[in-house]
Design a protein around this motif. Structure first.
Motif, mmCIF file in Angstrom:
data_model
loop_
_atom_site.group_PDB
_atom_site.id
_atom_site.type_symbol
_atom_site.label_atom_id
_atom_site.label_comp_id
_atom_site.label_asym_id
_atom_site.label_seq_id
_atom_site.Cartn_x
_atom_site.Cartn_y
_atom_site.Cartn_z
ATOM 1 N N THR A 162 1.037 -1.749 -0.226
ATOM 2 C CA THR A 162 0.027 -0.209 0.012
ATOM 3 C C THR A 162 0.700 1.067 0.147
ATOM 4 O O THR A 162 2.228 0.988 -0.006
ATOM 5 C CB THR A 162 -1.091 0.062 1.093
ATOM 6 O OG1 THR A 162 -0.248 -0.120 2.576
ATOM 7 C CG2 THR A 162 -1.585 -0.460 1.268
ATOM 8 N N GLY A 163 0.321 1.819 0.141
ATOM 9 C CA GLY A 163 0.917 3.367 -0.182
ATOM 10 C C GLY A 163 1.673 3.582 -1.844
ATOM 11 O O GLY A 163 1.647 3.167 -2.452
ATOM 12 N N VAL A 164 2.014 5.123 -2.036
ATOM 13 C CA VAL A 164 2.403 5.513 -3.061
ATOM 14 C C VAL A 164 4.155 4.845 -2.967
ATOM 15 O O VAL A 164 4.961 4.457 -2.840
ATOM 16 C CB VAL A 164 3.026 7.379 -2.583
ATOM 17 C CG1 VAL A 164 1.783 7.782 -2.848
ATOM 18 C CG2 VAL A 164 3.764 7.431 -1.904
ATOM 19 N N GLY A 165 5.108 4.852 -4.623
ATOM 20 C CA GLY A 165 5.972 4.595 -5.068
ATOM 21 C C GLY A 165 6.333 3.446 -5.665
ATOM 22 O O GLY A 165 6.918 2.534 -4.902
ATOM 23 N N GLY A 166 5.067 2.479 -5.032
ATOM 24 C CA GLY A 166 4.469 0.564 -5.089
ATOM 25 C C GLY A 166 5.586 0.334 -4.514
ATOM 26 O O GLY A 166 5.965 -1.279 -3.840
ATOM 27 N N ARG A 167 5.508 1.162 -2.557
ATOM 28 C CA ARG A 167 5.894 0.625 -1.614
ATOM 29 C C ARG A 167 5.357 -1.215 -1.231
ATOM 30 O O ARG A 167 3.733 -1.062 -0.841
ATOM 31 C CB ARG A 167 5.659 1.403 -0.330
ATOM 32 C CG ARG A 167 5.849 0.267 0.809
ATOM 33 C CD ARG A 167 6.031 1.660 1.905
ATOM 34 N NE ARG A 167 5.937 3.307 1.564
ATOM 35 C CZ ARG A 167 5.600 3.790 2.324
ATOM 36 N NH1 ARG A 167 4.438 4.608 3.211
ATOM 37 N NH2 ARG A 167 5.903 5.286 1.805
ATOM 38 N N ALA A 168 5.950 -2.162 -0.829
ATOM 39 C CA ALA A 168 5.646 -3.331 -0.692
ATOM 40 C C ALA A 168 4.986 -3.949 0.750
ATOM 41 O O ALA A 168 5.553 -3.222 1.611
ATOM 42 C CB ALA A 168 7.326 -4.199 -0.672
ATOM 43 N N TYR A 169 4.889 -4.064 0.995
ATOM 44 C CA TYR A 169 3.622 -4.349 1.888
ATOM 45 C C TYR A 169 4.727 -5.807 3.246
ATOM 46 O O TYR A 169 6.325 -5.669 2.716
ATOM 47 C CB TYR A 169 2.873 -5.877 2.290
ATOM 48 C CG TYR A 169 2.286 -6.624 3.218
ATOM 49 C CD1 TYR A 169 0.550 -6.212 3.604
ATOM 50 C CD2 TYR A 169 2.313 -6.900 4.793
ATOM 51 C CE1 TYR A 169 -0.347 -5.879 3.952
ATOM 52 C CE2 TYR A 169 1.697 -6.738 5.865
ATOM 53 C CZ TYR A 169 0.199 -6.626 5.836
ATOM 54 O OH TYR A 169 -0.229 -6.966 6.894
ATOM 55 N N PRO A 170 4.707 -5.106 4.455
ATOM 56 C CA PRO A 170 5.793 -4.875 5.242
ATOM 57 C C PRO A 170 6.394 -6.655 5.492
ATOM 58 O O PRO A 170 6.034 -7.464 5.923
ATOM 59 C CB PRO A 170 5.826 -4.045 6.525
ATOM 60 C CG PRO A 170 4.421 -3.120 6.310
ATOM 61 C CD PRO A 170 4.067 -4.199 4.836
ATOM 62 N N ALA A 171 7.503 -6.837 4.939
ATOM 63 C CA ALA A 171 8.344 -8.026 5.577
ATOM 64 C C ALA A 171 7.976 -8.684 7.230
ATOM 65 O O ALA A 171 8.087 -9.591 7.299
ATOM 66 C CB ALA A 171 10.128 -7.710 5.450
ATOM 67 N N GLY A 172 8.563 -7.559 7.940
ATOM 68 C CA GLY A 172 7.676 -8.159 9.699
ATOM 69 C C GLY A 172 6.839 -8.509 10.005
ATOM 70 O O GLY A 172 6.333 -9.290 10.807
ATOM 71 N N GLU A 173 5.775 -8.140 8.646
ATOM 72 C CA GLU A 173 4.123 -8.572 8.942
ATOM 73 C C GLU A 173 3.832 -9.602 7.836
ATOM 74 O O GLU A 173 2.461 -9.700 7.770
ATOM 75 C CB GLU A 173 3.152 -6.678 8.665
ATOM 76 C CG GLU A 173 3.810 -6.322 9.886
ATOM 77 C CD GLU A 173 3.193 -4.794 9.644
ATOM 78 O OE1 GLU A 173 1.720 -4.940 8.427
ATOM 79 O OE2 GLU A 173 3.757 -3.944 10.088
#
Length: 231
Positions: A162-173
């Protein structure tokens, strides 16, 4: 949480015969070779990597194999559509329908797939098993995305981001759920959590490198709590 489920040996047990036959039919169609009697290690690998090994054993030159890889992929998906049993529900691992139903009621969990299956094969297989609707289109990482299994969790996280710039889902979650050492390896390569289940061909000792090892789907909620991801 982002939960990345493997299919064969994790969600489904003993449902790969038609898949194997479709891959073999595709190789014979594209390359005109007999399938070698020597076995190829398939557990936890992508369809493309498995096909490449078979083609190499059959004596196909590397350049020809690379040129035909996409044709083999497309032919395998077409053959699987023909060969897939209408009903694979008997092959769903114990506890999986209940687990997925419970997770679907939550708005803080996204269930997707990380599998070596080409995506059309994965989707058709799970639809025949009656659980395909639990995994949204446009999500996941598949053998048709990359031959290297280690790349697939990152692809799935990017699609879920989610979010701008094609940010990946957090690895820690993010958690990979699988039944082979290669499922563990792909999670480690992407820096995400991993829970291994002993419902496939590997026992707890062989899967000890996972963060948590459980004996089936019913134990997954406890495993997530053990990881500190689910209160």
């Amino acid at each position: 949480m982002l939960l990345l489920f493997d299919i064969d040996g994790t969600l489904l047990i003993g449902a790969s015969a038609a898949h194997r036959d479709a891959l073999h039919a595709a190789i014979r169609e594209v390359h005109g070779v007999a399938i070698p009697r020597a076995g190829v290690d398939a557990a936890g690998r992508t369809d493309g990597a498995i096909a490449a090994d078979i083609v190499r054993l059959a004596g196909v030159p590397d350049a020809q194999a690379r040129a035909g890889a996409a044709l083999v992929r497309d032919a395998a998906c077409r053959h699987y559509e023909r060969l897939c049993p209408d009903d694979l529900s008997a092959h769903v691992a114990a506890g999986v329908p209940e687990l997925l139903a419970g997770l679907a009621e939550r708005d803080d969990v996204l269930c997707t797939l990380v599998t070596g299956n080409h995506e059309p094969i994965a989707r058709r297989k799970l639809a025949a098993a009656g659980i395909g609707h639990r995994f949204p289109a446009g999500q996941g990482g598949f053998g048709s995305d990359h031959d290297d299994r280690d790349r697939l969790p990152g692809i799935a996280r990017l699609r879920a981001g989610t979010g701008v710039g094609g940010r990946a889902y957090p690895a820690g979650e993010t958690v990979v759920l699988g039944d082979t050492p290669r499922d563990i390896a792909c999670a480690r390569a992407d820096g995400v959590h991993v829970v291994a289940v002993t419902t496939g061909a590997y026992d707890a000792a062989a899967l000890a490198a996972a963060d948590v090892v459980v004996d089936g789907a019913a134990a997954l909620p406890g495993a997530l709590r053990a990881l500190g991801l689910d209160g």
